[in-house]
Design an enzyme around this catalytic site. Sequence first.
Site, PDB file in Angstrom:
ATOM      1  N   GLY A 280      43.339 105.952  40.681  1.00 17.83           N
ATOM      2  CA  GLY A 280      44.784 105.911  40.893  1.00 17.83           C
ATOM      3  C   GLY A 280      45.535 106.779  39.893  1.00 17.83           C
ATOM      4  O   GLY A 280      44.940 107.421  39.018  1.00 17.83           O
TER       5      GLY A 280
ATOM      6  N   VAL B  50      47.567 105.975  37.390  1.00 15.24           N
ATOM      7  CA  VAL B  50      47.441 105.547  35.988  1.00 15.24           C
ATOM      8  C   VAL B  50      45.994 105.723  35.520  1.00 15.24           C
ATOM      9  O   VAL B  50      45.738 106.207  34.411  1.00 15.24           O
ATOM     10  CB  VAL B  50      47.892 104.080  35.819  1.00 15.24           C
ATOM     11  CG1 VAL B  50      47.626 103.593  34.397  1.00 15.24           C
ATOM     12  CG2 VAL B  50      49.373 103.932  36.161  1.00 15.24           C
TER      13      VAL B  50
ATOM     14  N   ARG C 255      36.538 101.487  48.807  1.00 14.98           N
ATOM     15  CA  ARG C 255      36.818 102.771  49.467  1.00 14.98           C
ATOM     16  C   ARG C 255      36.323 103.954  48.637  1.00 14.98           C
ATOM     17  O   ARG C 255      35.953 104.994  49.156  1.00 14.98           O
ATOM     18  CB  ARG C 255      38.339 102.952  49.669  1.00 14.98           C
ATOM     19  CG  ARG C 255      38.980 102.006  50.641  1.00 14.98           C
ATOM     20  CD  ARG C 255      40.489 102.276  50.747  1.00 14.98           C
ATOM     21  NE  ARG C 255      41.231 101.904  49.548  1.00 14.98           N
ATOM     22  CZ  ARG C 255      41.685 100.688  49.285  1.00 14.98           C
ATOM     23  NH1 ARG C 255      41.494  99.723  50.152  1.00 14.98           N
ATOM     24  NH2 ARG C 255      42.340 100.420  48.168  1.00 14.98           N
TER      25      ARG C 255
ATOM     26  N   CYS D 223      57.089 100.543  33.039  1.00 19.29           N
ATOM     27  CA  CYS D 223      57.298 101.918  32.567  1.00 19.29           C
ATOM     28  C   CYS D 223      58.749 102.186  32.139  1.00 19.29           C
ATOM     29  O   CYS D 223      58.986 102.882  31.147  1.00 19.29           O
ATOM     30  CB  CYS D 223      56.855 102.894  33.638  1.00 19.29           C
ATOM     31  SG  CYS D 223      57.371 102.457  35.295  1.00 19.29           S
TER      32      CYS D 223
ATOM     33  N   SER E 204      56.197 109.041  40.953  1.00 22.53           N
ATOM     34  CA  SER E 204      54.915 108.647  40.345  1.00 22.53           C
ATOM     35  C   SER E 204      54.896 107.177  39.934  1.00 22.53           C
ATOM     36  O   SER E 204      53.826 106.596  39.796  1.00 22.53           O
ATOM     37  CB  SER E 204      54.627 109.518  39.124  1.00 22.53           C
ATOM     38  OG  SER E 204      55.713 109.460  38.234  1.00 22.53           O
ATOM     39  N   GLY E 205      56.072 106.580  39.774  1.00 20.65           N
ATOM     40  CA  GLY E 205      56.133 105.154  39.454  1.00 20.65           C
ATOM     41  C   GLY E 205      55.541 104.303  40.577  1.00 20.65           C
ATOM     42  O   GLY E 205      55.141 103.164  40.364  1.00 20.65           O
TER      43      GLY E 205
ATOM     44  N   LYS F  86      62.629  93.120  35.466  1.00 24.34           N
ATOM     45  CA  LYS F  86      61.518  93.404  34.541  1.00 24.34           C
ATOM     46  C   LYS F  86      62.056  94.051  33.269  1.00 24.34           C
ATOM     47  O   LYS F  86      61.619  93.743  32.165  1.00 24.34           O
ATOM     48  CB  LYS F  86      60.503  94.361  35.190  1.00 24.34           C
ATOM     49  CG  LYS F  86      59.604  93.728  36.230  1.00 24.34           C
ATOM     50  CD  LYS F  86      58.697  94.820  36.831  1.00 24.34           C
ATOM     51  CE  LYS F  86      57.930  94.310  38.026  1.00 24.34           C
ATOM     52  NZ  LYS F  86      57.234  95.396  38.755  1.00 24.34           N
TER      53      LYS F  86
ATOM     54  N   ARG G  64      65.359 105.056  42.462  1.00 23.59           N
ATOM     55  CA  ARG G  64      64.281 106.037  42.691  1.00 23.59           C
ATOM     56  C   ARG G  64      64.912 107.382  43.029  1.00 23.59           C
ATOM     57  O   ARG G  64      65.834 107.442  43.868  1.00 23.59           O
ATOM     58  CB  ARG G  64      63.408 105.562  43.856  1.00 23.59           C
ATOM     59  CG  ARG G  64      62.189 106.420  44.091  1.00 23.59           C
ATOM     60  CD  ARG G  64      61.087 106.166  43.109  1.00 23.59           C
ATOM     61  NE  ARG G  64      60.496 104.849  43.301  1.00 23.59           N
ATOM     62  CZ  ARG G  64      59.713 104.268  42.392  1.00 23.59           C
ATOM     63  NH1 ARG G  64      59.407 104.869  41.260  1.00 23.59           N
ATOM     64  NH2 ARG G  64      59.217 103.065  42.615  1.00 23.59           N
TER      65      ARG G  64
ATOM     66  N   HIS H 132      60.240 109.434  34.243  1.00 22.99           N
ATOM     67  CA  HIS H 132      61.465 108.675  34.488  1.00 22.99           C
ATOM     68  C   HIS H 132      62.551 109.119  33.506  1.00 22.99           C
ATOM     69  O   HIS H 132      62.256 109.511  32.371  1.00 22.99           O
ATOM     70  CB  HIS H 132      61.240 107.174  34.234  1.00 22.99           C
ATOM     71  CG  HIS H 132      60.374 106.485  35.254  1.00 22.99           C
ATOM     72  ND1 HIS H 132      59.890 107.085  36.379  1.00 22.99           N
ATOM     73  CD2 HIS H 132      59.943 105.198  35.291  1.00 22.99           C
ATOM     74  CE1 HIS H 132      59.174 106.208  37.077  1.00 22.99           C
ATOM     75  NE2 HIS H 132      59.186 105.051  36.432  1.00 22.99           N
TER      76      HIS H 132
HETATM   77  N1  NAP Z   1      52.502 104.433  38.348  1.00 19.88           N
HETATM   78  C1  NAP Z   1      53.115 104.017  37.256  1.00 19.88           C
HETATM   79  O1  NAP Z   1      53.983 104.707  36.698  1.00 19.88           O
HETATM   80  C2  NAP Z   1      52.776 102.713  36.625  1.00 19.88           C
HETATM   81  C3  NAP Z   1      53.320 102.443  35.368  1.00 19.88           C
HETATM   82  C4  NAP Z   1      53.030 101.232  34.760  1.00 19.88           C
HETATM   83  C5  NAP Z   1      52.215 100.322  35.403  1.00 19.88           C
HETATM   84  N2  NAP Z   1      51.702 100.603  36.628  1.00 19.88           N
HETATM   85  C6  NAP Z   1      50.835  99.594  37.243  1.00 19.88           C
HETATM   86  O2  NAP Z   1      49.483 100.060  37.142  1.00 19.88           O
HETATM   87  C7  NAP Z   1      48.731  99.622  38.261  1.00 19.88           C
HETATM   88  C8  NAP Z   1      48.147 100.853  38.967  1.00 19.88           C
HETATM   89  O3  NAP Z   1      49.213 101.678  39.389  1.00 19.88           O
HETATM   90  P1  NAP Z   1      49.000 103.154  39.964  1.00 19.88           P
HETATM   91  O4  NAP Z   1      50.350 103.728  40.006  1.00 19.88           O
HETATM   92  O5  NAP Z   1      47.924 103.869  39.223  1.00 19.88           O
HETATM   93  O6  NAP Z   1      48.501 102.812  41.472  1.00 19.88           O
HETATM   94  P2  NAP Z   1      47.644 103.733  42.469  1.00 19.88           P
HETATM   95  O7  NAP Z   1      47.845 105.159  42.184  1.00 19.88           O
HETATM   96  O8  NAP Z   1      48.003 103.208  43.816  1.00 19.88           O
HETATM   97  O9  NAP Z   1      46.114 103.327  42.139  1.00 19.88           O
HETATM   98  C9  NAP Z   1      45.598 102.056  42.405  1.00 19.88           C
HETATM   99  C10 NAP Z   1      44.158 101.964  41.927  1.00 19.88           C
HETATM  100  O10 NAP Z   1      43.693 100.627  42.129  1.00 19.88           O
HETATM  101  C11 NAP Z   1      42.531 100.645  42.972  1.00 19.88           C
HETATM  102  N3  NAP Z   1      42.563  99.458  43.817  1.00 19.88           N
HETATM  103  C12 NAP Z   1      43.522  99.082  44.679  1.00 19.88           C
HETATM  104  N4  NAP Z   1      43.206  97.906  45.268  1.00 19.88           N
HETATM  105  C13 NAP Z   1      41.993  97.552  44.768  1.00 19.88           C
HETATM  106  C14 NAP Z   1      41.130  96.439  44.980  1.00 19.88           C
HETATM  107  N5  NAP Z   1      41.432  95.454  45.836  1.00 19.88           N
HETATM  108  N6  NAP Z   1      39.961  96.379  44.290  1.00 19.88           N
HETATM  109  C15 NAP Z   1      39.627  97.362  43.422  1.00 19.88           C
HETATM  110  N7  NAP Z   1      40.411  98.452  43.178  1.00 19.88           N
HETATM  111  C16 NAP Z   1      41.584  98.543  43.841  1.00 19.88           C
HETATM  112  C17 NAP Z   1      42.634 101.925  43.762  1.00 19.88           C
HETATM  113  O11 NAP Z   1      41.338 102.299  44.191  1.00 19.88           O
HETATM  114  P3  NAP Z   1      41.116 103.205  45.518  1.00 19.88           P
HETATM  115  O12 NAP Z   1      41.478 104.623  45.143  1.00 19.88           O
HETATM  116  O13 NAP Z   1      39.653 103.033  45.767  1.00 19.88           O
HETATM  117  O14 NAP Z   1      42.002 102.650  46.583  1.00 19.88           O
HETATM  118  C18 NAP Z   1      43.203 102.878  42.693  1.00 19.88           C
HETATM  119  O15 NAP Z   1      42.168 103.288  41.827  1.00 19.88           O
HETATM  120  C19 NAP Z   1      49.710  98.805  39.143  1.00 19.88           C
HETATM  121  O16 NAP Z   1      49.597  97.448  38.805  1.00 19.88           O
HETATM  122  C20 NAP Z   1      51.057  99.359  38.723  1.00 19.88           C
HETATM  123  O17 NAP Z   1      52.095  98.428  38.939  1.00 19.88           O
HETATM  124  C21 NAP Z   1      51.955 101.784  37.257  1.00 19.88           C
END
Ligand code: NAP
Length: 341
Positions: free
Chosen positions: A13, A15, A40, A128, A158-159, A212, A234, A241
């Site tokens: 993902g 992050v 997947r 974030c 990206s958030g 939050k 957004r 951000h």
């Molecule tokens: N993006 C941000 O700016 C940000 C900032 C702070 C915190 N966060 C938090 O960090 C976490 C990840 O965010 P992200 O933005 O990186 O999301 P993302 O790009 O959608 O990535 C999600 C990741 O989780 C995996 N995943 C999803 N469902 C799963 C499951 N049931 N079992 C195992 N792996 C699973 C996905 O794997 P696959 O590729 O195999 O589907 C992917 O590696 C979230 O909780 C989000 O709220 C995000």
Amino acid sequence: MDHLRVGIFGATGAVGKELIAVLADRKFPVGTLRLFASERSEGKTVETPFGALTVENANGIDFSTLDLCLFAIGGGWTKEFAGKATAAGAYVIDNSSTFRYDPAVPLVIPEINADAIGSSLLIANPNCTTAIAILPLEVIRKRYGLKAVIISSYQAASGAGAEGMEELKVETRRFLDEGKSGHSVFAHPLPFNVIPQIDVFLENGYTKEEMKVVWETRKILGLPDLAVSSTCVRVPVLRAHSEAITVQTEKPVDIAELRALLGKAEMIEVKDDPATKTYPMPLYASGKYPVDVGRIRQNLVFGDHGVDFFVSGDQLLRGAALNAVLIAESLVATGKLKAGA
Ligand SMILES: NC(=O)c1ccc[n+]([C@@H]2O[C@H](COP(=O)([O-])OP(=O)(O)OC[C@H]3O[C@@H](n4cnc5c(N)ncnc54)[C@H](OP(=O)(O)O)[C@@H]3O)[C@@H](O)[C@H]2O)c1
């Protein structure tokens, strides 16, 4: 130095990918790195600075084979697996919001409240938007005291993770080619638009993202009664951000002194020179560790007891991957995180 057994959960993902890069960039003492994601992605090969690694299924792993688990999956998964990991003796640093408001779980920005970690094996990484605002807020708190904080955010695609970034790119192209764009990740089409909704609406009319910011700012600063309000929006920015922040202070603020204090603070860069059109912008904050702070000026409503400023910060780094690795570094520095402990 110990060479730790590290697992990144959600490694495919937005992050997760940054976590791999930051561990390498900061020369974190990684002995073995393992990557986990959903079924997947199982079996996919990912080229990393630690070599080519095969993605494993995050479900059903033996956590006793890891010293440090960096969680970057969603809430439901985290809830099921965090307890299993800590029961096996591994440290968990979680990027989701699942445990952030649990009084037993420290919510940590290492430059501010590393002491809060105590003996907890589970540590929450802040939201974030909060993570970016809180560094300059802490500088103001220390010198002038905080009476009220109002934050308006301009949050990048990206958030919403890798899918959010992809949707902005694809739908922007579609808009240019076909004159209209669709949406599935965001509540409305994002190209050439702004959307004043991030996460779900709550009963008080605020969104969860906005609350939050309120809850987490209070918890990290240890100010449970601090007056905080927020509007989260957004915007069609790919990454990083920005936030317009108004602070009412306890003591009068000397703007020149504040600018100098911010300039000396860890992980802050002051970009504040109207004459040269220098101010924070997400385009230039992307990919950087420090948060850019500028447009620092006295607030017209609160007079010398108020300050307005603008920040831009890479939330995949400061608001997620970098902060998690900084927490892990502080665990190593304090001797809490050891190989095979
Ligand atoms: N993006 C941000 O700016 C940000 C900032 C702070 C915190 N966060 C938090 O960090 C976490 C990840 O965010 P992200 O933005 O990186 O999301 P993302 O790009 O959608 O990535 C999600 C990741 O989780 C995996 N995943 C999803 N469902 C799963 C499951 N049931 N079992 C195992 N792996 C699973 C996905 O794997 P696959 O590729 O195999 O589907 C992917 O590696 C979230 O909780 C989000 O709220 C995000």
